[in-house]
Scaffold this motif. Structure first.
Motif, PDB file in Angstrom:
ATOM      1  N   VAL A 158       0.840  -1.195   0.000  1.00 43.62           N
ATOM      2  CA  VAL A 158       0.000   0.000   0.000  1.00 43.62           C
ATOM      3  C   VAL A 158       0.877   1.247   0.000  1.00 43.62           C
ATOM      4  CG1 VAL A 158      -1.674   1.309   1.357  1.00 43.62           C
ATOM      5  CG2 VAL A 158      -1.888  -1.170   1.185  1.00 43.62           C
ATOM      6  N   GLU A 159       0.445   2.255  -0.756  1.00 41.43           N
ATOM      7  CA  GLU A 159       1.088   3.558  -0.726  1.00 41.43           C
ATOM      8  C   GLU A 159      -0.012   4.611  -0.704  1.00 41.43           C
ATOM      9  OE1 GLU A 159       3.901   6.398  -3.533  1.00 41.43           O
ATOM     10  OE2 GLU A 159       4.034   4.214  -3.747  1.00 41.43           O
ATOM     11  N   GLY A 160      -0.113   5.332   0.414  1.00 39.75           N
ATOM     12  CA  GLY A 160      -1.188   6.308   0.549  1.00 39.75           C
ATOM     13  C   GLY A 160      -2.534   5.618   0.512  1.00 39.75           C
ATOM     14  N   GLU A 161      -3.403   6.044  -0.388  1.00 39.53           N
ATOM     15  CA  GLU A 161      -4.724   5.430  -0.539  1.00 39.53           C
ATOM     16  C   GLU A 161      -4.788   4.530  -1.767  1.00 39.53           C
ATOM     17  OE1 GLU A 161      -7.483   8.669  -0.504  1.00 39.53           O
ATOM     18  OE2 GLU A 161      -7.536   8.737   1.680  1.00 39.53           O
ATOM     19  N   THR A 162      -3.614   4.081  -2.216  1.00 39.13           N
ATOM     20  CA  THR A 162      -3.529   3.238  -3.410  1.00 39.13           C
ATOM     21  C   THR A 162      -2.954   1.874  -3.062  1.00 39.13           C
ATOM     22  OG1 THR A 162      -3.221   5.152  -4.858  1.00 39.13           O
ATOM     23  CG2 THR A 162      -2.536   3.022  -5.716  1.00 39.13           C
ATOM     24  N   LEU A 163      -3.623   0.838  -3.524  1.00 35.49           N
ATOM     25  CA  LEU A 163      -3.104  -0.521  -3.416  1.00 35.49           C
ATOM     26  C   LEU A 163      -2.158  -0.736  -4.592  1.00 35.49           C
ATOM     27  CD1 LEU A 163      -3.039  -3.376  -2.292  1.00 35.49           C
ATOM     28  CD2 LEU A 163      -5.166  -3.847  -3.509  1.00 35.49           C
ATOM     29  N   ARG A 164      -0.854  -0.738  -4.296  1.00 32.96           N
ATOM     30  CA  ARG A 164       0.137  -0.805  -5.364  1.00 32.96           C
ATOM     31  C   ARG A 164       0.209  -2.180  -6.012  1.00 32.96           C
ATOM     32  NH1 ARG A 164       0.420   3.861  -7.521  1.00 32.96           N
ATOM     33  NH2 ARG A 164       1.301   5.502  -6.206  1.00 32.96           N
ATOM     34  N   SER A 165       0.201  -3.227  -5.198  1.00 35.29           N
ATOM     35  CA  SER A 165       0.338  -4.565  -5.759  1.00 35.29           C
ATOM     36  C   SER A 165      -0.295  -5.592  -4.837  1.00 35.29           C
ATOM     37  CB  SER A 165       1.820  -4.903  -5.982  1.00 35.29           C
ATOM     38  OG  SER A 165       1.980  -6.229  -6.447  1.00 35.29           O
ATOM     39  N   ALA A 166      -1.217  -6.372  -5.393  1.00 35.94           N
ATOM     40  CA  ALA A 166      -1.829  -7.488  -4.665  1.00 35.94           C
ATOM     41  C   ALA A 166      -1.851  -8.674  -5.626  1.00 35.94           C
ATOM     42  CB  ALA A 166      -3.236  -7.134  -4.198  1.00 35.94           C
TER      43      ALA A 166
END
Length: 382
Positions: A158-166
């Protein structure tokens, strides 16, 4: 130990609200007179601040405790569980979850929706989660509760309010910050599960929480706080190599712990964890051998973690919790053998006290901590 001292200036009212509420949360209930003594604020200031907190619904006054004027019993100020609540949300591989928790950390509502979220459409899943959140909030409000904020646990970075990689969801760079019309936070599932264990599982302040899902994550709690690492990526235990020339892992490496002890490996062709537990309880040889192999691999990986981190306790959660009776022996044996050269005993190995709810509870708990730390801002007491 003396509590943090308040500041006697009108411009510091927000700070003083946090000081008073923090003292009630940390060591209450207390009378107003006791709060004045503990915080260094005047009795008049404390009475004004308590009145604001009462009106906001975060504290209550009732009962009698020592600490009143001249030794007489006084009315106790304590956290209230009757009005202000927070919302925890979780996206897991095979379900969506929501829970509502009050300031006394009592769960008021818990809702789960089975779902197959592997390689899924983010827009569709977030729509389903948004509907679940709205329904849960409406149900809470119908009971007279006020939902202050929400947090979401996700199986990825997670970065801020963004799911970067799942990777197991098949998602990259998905913004989820507009999920609900409330103050909102998002964090990794293993991080929030570790905090859920800390706040709701009554654990010691130093422990390593291991979250067994399809992927295997970990959260390290030190002195009551989560250790995140430089870039917030600490805890990728699932990609610790346990067999250098082992099978290929989705990460591009070989022989990772996830290949040997992840949920997919534990279940094999079985449909659910409950079916696996039933097979184990009946003495099924294949199920027990699978758990033994997983426990051996987990013991190897945890040995490396102990050497690096020196935790006082290791807590096994997620899918590892229901199969703990069959994992405990192989993991403990592996740790004991590999750590025999160390002074003292290996860290205690225990099962999660919060079970499958750890991450969603940690999400709700994150917002509770914000209320305690910043009541003026979060509750609008400006």
């Amino acid at each position: 130990m003396v509590a943090s001292r308040g500041v006697r200036h009108d411009s510091m009212r927000a700070r003083n609200l946090a000081v008073v509420l923090g003292e009630i949360h940390r060591s209450g209930p207390h009378t107003r007179a006791a709060l004045a003594e503990l915080t260094g604020l005047t009795k008049t200031t404390v009475s004004s601040l308590v009145a604001d907190l009462l009106e906001a619904g975060v504290v209550t006054e009732r009962g009698a405790v020592r600490g009143g004027e001249r030794g007489r019993p006084g009315v106790a100020v304590s956290l209230s569980g009757h009005r202000v609540v927070t919302l925890g949300l979780e996206i897991n591989i095979d379900y969506l979850a929501a829970c509502v928790v009050d300031l006394t950390r009592t769960v008021r509502l818990r809702r789960t929706r089975p779902a197959d979220n592997r390689n899924s459409d983010p827009e569709h899943i977030l729509h389903l989660l948004r509907d679940l959140a709205k329904e849960t909030i409406a149900e809470a409000e119908a009971d007279g509760l006020r939902v202050i904020g929400a947090a979401l646990a996700v199986p990825g970075t997670v970065e801020g309010e963004t799911l970067r990689s799942a990777p197991h969801l098949g998602w990259r760079d998905v913004r989820v910050g507009d999920l609900v019309d409330l103050p909102f936070a998002i964090d990794n599932e293993a991080n929030l599960a570790a905090l859920g264990e800390l706040w709701f599982g009554a654990r010691e302040t130093d422990f390593l929480y291991v979250s067994g899902e399809i992927g295997i994550g970990a959260g390290l709690v030190v002195a009551g706080s989560l250790f995140r690492g430089t870039f917030g990526l600490a805890g990728e235990l699932g990609h610790v190599v346990v067999v250098p020339d082992g099978p290929a892992c989705r990460c591009g490496g070989r022989g990772c712990l996830e290949v040997y002890a992840g949920q997919d490996t534990l279940l094999g062709k079985l449909d659910s964890v409950s079916e696996l537990v039933s097979r184990l309880e009946s003495g099924d040889r294949r199920a027990r051998e699978t758990c033994e192999r997983a426990g051996h691999a987990l013991g190897v990986a945890l040995t490396s973690a102990v050497h690096l981190l020196d935790p006082g306790m290791i807590v096994l959660g997620g899918v590892f919790a229901p199969v703990f009776p069959w994992l405990e022996g192989p993991v403990a044996d592996g740790l004991g053998t590999r750590l025999a050269h160390m002074r003292g005993a290996p860290p205690a190995l225990v099962v999660s006290g919060t079970g499958p709810d750890a991450a969603v509870l940690g999400a709700a708990g994150m917002i509770i901590q914000r209320i305690i730390a910043e009541p003026a801002e979060v509750l609008g007491l400006q």
